[in-house]
Design a protein around this motif. Structure first.
Motif, PDB file in Angstrom:
ATOM      1  N   ALA A  44       3.690 -69.223  31.059  1.00  0.00           N
ATOM      2  CA  ALA A  44       2.554 -68.594  30.846  1.00  0.00           C
ATOM      3  C   ALA A  44       1.803 -68.391  32.324  1.00  0.00           C
ATOM      4  O   ALA A  44       1.013 -69.054  32.686  1.00  0.00           O
ATOM      5  N   ASP A  45       0.896 -67.027  32.945  1.00  0.00           N
ATOM      6  CA  ASP A  45      -0.388 -67.579  33.803  1.00  0.00           C
ATOM      7  C   ASP A  45      -0.990 -67.370  33.003  1.00  0.00           C
ATOM      8  O   ASP A  45      -2.550 -67.659  32.937  1.00  0.00           O
ATOM      9  N   ALA A  46      -1.475 -67.074  31.504  1.00  0.00           N
ATOM     10  CA  ALA A  46      -2.456 -67.007  30.585  1.00  0.00           C
ATOM     11  C   ALA A  46      -1.978 -66.306  29.003  1.00  0.00           C
ATOM     12  O   ALA A  46      -0.870 -66.338  29.319  1.00  0.00           O
ATOM     13  N   TYR A  47      -2.812 -66.641  28.436  1.00  0.00           N
ATOM     14  CA  TYR A  47      -2.611 -65.887  26.638  1.00  0.00           C
ATOM     15  C   TYR A  47      -3.669 -64.795  26.388  1.00  0.00           C
ATOM     16  O   TYR A  47      -5.295 -65.558  27.170  1.00  0.00           O
ATOM     17  N   CYS A  48      -3.878 -64.333  25.839  1.00  0.00           N
ATOM     18  CA  CYS A  48      -4.800 -63.554  24.947  1.00  0.00           C
ATOM     19  C   CYS A  48      -4.346 -63.214  23.631  1.00  0.00           C
ATOM     20  O   CYS A  48      -3.147 -63.440  23.329  1.00  0.00           O
ATOM     21  N   SER A  49      -5.343 -62.976  22.997  1.00  0.00           N
ATOM     22  CA  SER A  49      -5.719 -63.117  21.077  1.00  0.00           C
ATOM     23  C   SER A  49      -4.869 -61.263  21.134  1.00  0.00           C
ATOM     24  O   SER A  49      -4.484 -60.525  21.645  1.00  0.00           O
ATOM     25  N   ASN A  50      -4.197 -61.465  20.041  1.00  0.00           N
ATOM     26  CA  ASN A  50      -2.816 -60.194  19.982  1.00  0.00           C
ATOM     27  C   ASN A  50      -3.719 -59.664  18.529  1.00  0.00           C
ATOM     28  O   ASN A  50      -4.714 -60.532  17.759  1.00  0.00           O
ATOM     29  N   PRO A  51      -3.938 -58.741  17.680  1.00  0.00           N
ATOM     30  CA  PRO A  51      -4.546 -58.293  16.782  1.00  0.00           C
ATOM     31  C   PRO A  51      -3.680 -58.676  15.363  1.00  0.00           C
ATOM     32  O   PRO A  51      -4.311 -59.069  14.496  1.00  0.00           O
ATOM     33  N   TYR A  52      -2.555 -59.661  15.595  1.00  0.00           N
ATOM     34  CA  TYR A  52      -1.900 -60.564  14.520  1.00  0.00           C
ATOM     35  C   TYR A  52      -2.458 -61.795  14.060  1.00  0.00           C
ATOM     36  O   TYR A  52      -2.114 -62.607  13.645  1.00  0.00           O
ATOM     37  N   GLY A  53      -3.586 -61.590  15.057  1.00  0.00           N
ATOM     38  CA  GLY A  53      -4.423 -63.700  14.672  1.00  0.00           C
ATOM     39  C   GLY A  53      -3.465 -64.511  15.495  1.00  0.00           C
ATOM     40  O   GLY A  53      -3.780 -65.332  15.383  1.00  0.00           O
ATOM     41  N   GLY A  54      -2.392 -64.041  16.459  1.00  0.00           N
ATOM     42  CA  GLY A  54      -1.918 -64.905  17.399  1.00  0.00           C
ATOM     43  C   GLY A  54      -2.466 -64.719  18.644  1.00  0.00           C
ATOM     44  O   GLY A  54      -3.034 -63.606  19.211  1.00  0.00           O
ATOM     45  N   GLU A  55      -1.153 -64.888  19.643  1.00  0.00           N
ATOM     46  CA  GLU A  55      -1.115 -64.959  20.711  1.00  0.00           C
ATOM     47  C   GLU A  55      -0.531 -64.238  21.776  1.00  0.00           C
ATOM     48  O   GLU A  55       0.828 -64.895  20.807  1.00  0.00           O
ATOM     49  N   ASN A  56      -0.588 -63.577  22.407  1.00  0.00           N
ATOM     50  CA  ASN A  56       0.360 -62.920  23.288  1.00  0.00           C
ATOM     51  C   ASN A  56       0.167 -63.393  24.781  1.00  0.00           C
ATOM     52  O   ASN A  56      -0.576 -64.442  25.726  1.00  0.00           O
ATOM     53  N   SER A  57       1.300 -64.019  25.826  1.00  0.00           N
ATOM     54  CA  SER A  57       1.419 -64.676  27.152  1.00  0.00           C
ATOM     55  C   SER A  57       1.234 -63.617  27.341  1.00  0.00           C
ATOM     56  O   SER A  57       0.941 -62.208  27.545  1.00  0.00           O
ATOM     57  N   VAL A  58       0.576 -63.890  29.025  1.00  0.00           N
ATOM     58  CA  VAL A  58       0.663 -63.131  29.631  1.00  0.00           C
ATOM     59  C   VAL A  58       1.343 -63.491  31.199  1.00  0.00           C
ATOM     60  O   VAL A  58       0.913 -64.449  31.990  1.00  0.00           O
ATOM     61  N   ILE A  59       1.328 -62.090  32.190  1.00  0.00           N
ATOM     62  CA  ILE A  59       1.806 -62.533  33.639  1.00  0.00           C
ATOM     63  C   ILE A  59       1.531 -61.743  34.192  1.00  0.00           C
ATOM     64  O   ILE A  59       0.952 -60.677  34.305  1.00  0.00           O
ATOM     65  N   SER A  60       1.345 -62.100  35.138  1.00  0.00           N
ATOM     66  CA  SER A  60       0.039 -61.421  36.207  1.00  0.00           C
ATOM     67  C   SER A  60       1.444 -60.973  37.526  1.00  0.00           C
ATOM     68  O   SER A  60       2.013 -61.956  37.205  1.00  0.00           O
ATOM     69  N   VAL A  61       0.824 -59.742  37.458  1.00  0.00           N
ATOM     70  CA  VAL A  61       1.625 -59.509  38.887  1.00  0.00           C
ATOM     71  C   VAL A  61       1.068 -59.550  39.491  1.00  0.00           C
ATOM     72  O   VAL A  61       1.528 -58.557  41.064  1.00  0.00           O
ATOM     73  N   LEU A  62       0.403 -59.707  39.956  1.00  0.00           N
ATOM     74  CA  LEU A  62      -0.835 -59.770  41.791  1.00  0.00           C
ATOM     75  C   LEU A  62      -0.121 -61.267  42.400  1.00  0.00           C
ATOM     76  O   LEU A  62      -0.054 -62.136  41.548  1.00  0.00           O
ATOM     77  N   PRO A  63       0.978 -61.119  43.758  1.00  0.00           N
ATOM     78  CA  PRO A  63       0.512 -62.727  44.498  1.00  0.00           C
ATOM     79  C   PRO A  63       0.055 -63.406  44.464  1.00  0.00           C
ATOM     80  O   PRO A  63      -1.262 -62.996  44.980  1.00  0.00           O
TER      81      PRO A  63
END
Length: 107
Positions: A88-107
């Motif tokens: 993943a490009d990054a991670y962010c918190s989700n409302p369930y106490g875990g993390e989601n992966s983040v994908i960037s769509v910028l070149p």
């Protein structure tokens, strides 16, 4: 899981291909990816003869600068397993106490 991006020259989109190798899925008969890009509705990855699961999703590059995603592995007995993407490009918190992966769509 492998994630590859191909930025299109003719459209403001990026083709994102998600692949999960057979050895990472155990005996799973189906694998899904869920994320903002699909309204958090599951998108099924196609199982290839090699056992690899794969799907390609076109994401707009002119709407927002990043998309969150996580994927759901559905096991033969119907149980589900959530995994974070190691590429993943990054991670962010989700409302369930875990993390989601983040994908960037910028070149």
């Amino acid at each position: 899981m492998a994630v590859t991006k191909k930025f299109l020259k003719t459209k403001p989109e990026v083709q994102v291909t998600f692949e999960i190798k057979a050895d990472a899925t155990g005996d799973a008969s189906r694998v899904y990816i869920v994320g903002e890009f699909a309204g958090w509705e599951p998108v099924e990855l196609k199982k290839l003869k090699s056992g690899l699961f794969k799907t390609t999703i076109n994401l707009p590059t002119n709407k927002q600068d990043s998309y969150q995603y996580c994927y759901r592995l559905v096991l033969p007995d119907g149980t589900e397993k959530f995994e974070n993407e190691t590429q993943a490009d990054a991670y962010c918190s989700n409302p369930y106490g875990g993390e989601n992966s983040v994908i960037s769509v910028l070149p």
